[in-house]
Design an enzyme around this catalytic site. Structure first.
Site, PDB file in Angstrom:
ATOM      1  N   HIS A  83      -5.940  -4.824  -0.709  1.00 53.18           N
ATOM      2  CA  HIS A  83      -4.863  -4.575   0.265  1.00 53.18           C
ATOM      3  C   HIS A  83      -3.928  -5.777   0.240  1.00 53.18           C
ATOM      4  CE1 HIS A  83      -3.813  -3.151   4.655  1.00 53.18           C
ATOM      5  NE2 HIS A  83      -2.751  -3.669   4.045  1.00 53.18           N
ATOM      6  N   HIS A 121       0.324  -6.216  -0.204  1.00 49.36           N
ATOM      7  CA  HIS A 121       1.673  -5.676  -0.464  1.00 49.36           C
ATOM      8  C   HIS A 121       2.365  -6.724  -1.326  1.00 49.36           C
ATOM      9  CE1 HIS A 121       1.286  -2.642   2.782  1.00 49.36           C
ATOM     10  NE2 HIS A 121       0.465  -3.555   3.262  1.00 49.36           N
ATOM     11  N   HIS A 179      -2.535   3.348   5.490  1.00 51.12           N
ATOM     12  CA  HIS A 179      -2.724   2.465   6.641  1.00 51.12           C
ATOM     13  C   HIS A 179      -2.987   3.365   7.857  1.00 51.12           C
ATOM     14  CE1 HIS A 179      -1.020  -0.568   4.084  1.00 51.12           C
ATOM     15  NE2 HIS A 179      -0.868  -1.451   5.038  1.00 51.12           N
ATOM     16  N   GLU A 209      -4.271   0.312  12.514  1.00 51.74           N
ATOM     17  CA  GLU A 209      -3.883  -1.108  12.589  1.00 51.74           C
ATOM     18  C   GLU A 209      -3.350  -1.308  14.011  1.00 51.74           C
ATOM     19  OE1 GLU A 209      -0.529  -2.123  10.112  1.00 51.74           O
ATOM     20  OE2 GLU A 209      -0.852  -4.295  10.292  1.00 51.74           O
ATOM     21  N   ASP A 259      -3.167  -8.765   2.836  1.00 55.57           N
ATOM     22  CA  ASP A 259      -2.047  -7.969   3.362  1.00 55.57           C
ATOM     23  C   ASP A 259      -0.698  -8.508   2.869  1.00 55.57           C
ATOM     24  OD1 ASP A 259      -1.045  -5.793   4.696  1.00 55.57           O
ATOM     25  OD2 ASP A 259      -1.319  -6.581   6.716  1.00 55.57           O
ATOM     26  N   ASP A 260      -0.132  -9.487   3.573  1.00 53.93           N
ATOM     27  CA  ASP A 260       1.169 -10.072   3.202  1.00 53.93           C
ATOM     28  C   ASP A 260       1.014 -11.591   3.251  1.00 53.93           C
ATOM     29  OD1 ASP A 260       3.006  -7.564   3.251  1.00 53.93           O
ATOM     30  OD2 ASP A 260       1.851  -7.473   5.108  1.00 53.93           O
TER      31      ASP A 260
END
Ligand code: ADE
Ligand code: ZN
Length: 351
Positions: A26, A28, A210, A213, A291-292
């Site tokens: 996961h 991005h 997703h 969340e 994630d980011d």
């Protein structure tokens, strides 16, 4: 020699977390754009940013929720125009991932963020595919790509994107293996994308989304039952519904959990309040992911180390389980997964 994980002292645990082979499921790729690279690409492409400097941009990374982050994240991605930009962004991520002993990564990308600005989807995909190939040659990391639809846009827009991407999907079948659903969750339930997911399923693509969340457990149910996804991205709100936890555990549906993201986006106030240990205790196939990472304070090892430091309930046995889960939950072949688990077992034993 293999390390015995039973009774491992806490200081050795942190080293183990860093060194153990792991998969990231996961990430991005647009969320790996560091402020320095945003400014370098802006300069290369003649784009003027709304921020004066790298420091000013980084100072804006204080988020109150998912939407406040997405507004800055989409602005950052606006510097990506050419194939080389997508290549450079992904290579920078792979370099960091290799340092964290990531042996396999599954990268999300958001084509609509780029096609809306006139960048053809094949430019995005060919830059990323070339980086995946170069990363395998340079770092020995295997990787796959997952095309995400933006859920704040319409299902018609997702269908348009799918049509534009189809020639690239056909061309890169073994690399671009699946689709996902990201962006603003509240008010955009999975069922909004039922038809496009059904079409992607017919096309033989792997399905993730997703859910849970910021959104309620009902969104996890509909991701499973309507979209028929194989993995849930985040999913931490499942604990509000015991029947859902039982379903996820019973079917071993993986959750790609992102602890630092959850704190930065205020899903949990602090890491000490994160429910990762609870998810594992409930028998869920949870994994740890970044994630980011450029926006949330760290790459994969940072997520592991900070989370284990904050949650004393997490032990070396959990570290092993999380690494093993990451391989089990990946979309790699069964033979490849078995090799990774062997590699893990050769290095670490539970006594
Ligand atoms: N896009 C990038 N990061 C995301 C996240 N954490 N949730 C939803 N969409 C995203
Ligand atoms: Zn995400």
């Amino acid at each position: 020699m293999s390390t015995d994980l039973k009774n491992l002292p806490r200081d050795r645990l942190m080293a183990l977390l860093r060194e153990m082979p792991k998969a990231e499921l996961h990430i991005h790729i647009e969320g790996s754009l560091e402020p320095e690279l945003i400014f370098a690409l802006a300069s290369r492409n003649g784009i003027t940013l709304a921020y004066e400097s790298v420091d000013a941009l980084r100072a804006a990374y204080a988020f109150s929720d998912l939407q406040s982050f997405l507004d800055i994240y989409y602005a950052g991605a606006s510097v990506l125009l050419h194939e080389a930009d997508f290549f450079d962004m992904a290579m920078a991520y792979f370099r960091r991932a290799a340092a964290d002993h990531v042996v396999h990564a599954e990268l999300f990308f958001d084509p609509q963020t780029h096609t809306e600005r006139g960048v053809p989807v094949e430019v995005v995909i060919s830059g990323l595919v070339r980086a995946c190939e170069a990363a395998e040659a340079e770092f020995g990391i295997t990787s796959l790509l997952i095309l995400c639809f933006l859920r704040h846009l319409s299902e018609d827009s997702a269908f348009d994107t799918l049509a534009q991407a189809l020639p690239s999907i056909e061309k890169h079948r073994g690399r671009l293996v699946g689709i996902g659903l990201d962006s603003s969750e509240r008010g955009h339930p999975p069922e909004k994308f039922a038809r496009v997911y059904a079409r992607c399923r017919e096309l033989g693509l792997r399905l993730v989304a997703h859910a849970g969340e910021e959104g309620p457990p009902a969104y996890i149910w509909s991701a499973l039952d309507v979209l028929k996804v194989e993995r849930i991205d985040h999913g931490v709100r499942c604990v509000e519904d015991p029947a859902l936890v039982a379903r996820l555990a019973g079917e071993r549906v993986p959750l790609t959990v992102c602890p630092l993201s959850n704190v930065k986006l205020r899903v949990f106030d602090t890491l000490a309040q994160h429910n990762l240990a609870l998810l594992l205790a409930a028998g869920l196939c949870a994994t740890v992911n970044s994630d980011d990472p450029a926006y949330f304070g760290g790459y994969l090892n940072q997520n592991f180390v900070e989370t284990f430091e904050a949650l004393p309930a997490l032990t070396a046995a959990h570290a092993y389980t999380l690494a093993r889960n990451s391989f089990e939950a990946s979309f790699a072949s069964a033979a490849q997964k078995a090799r990774w688990v062997q590699l893990l077992d050769a290095r670490f034993s539970l006594g």
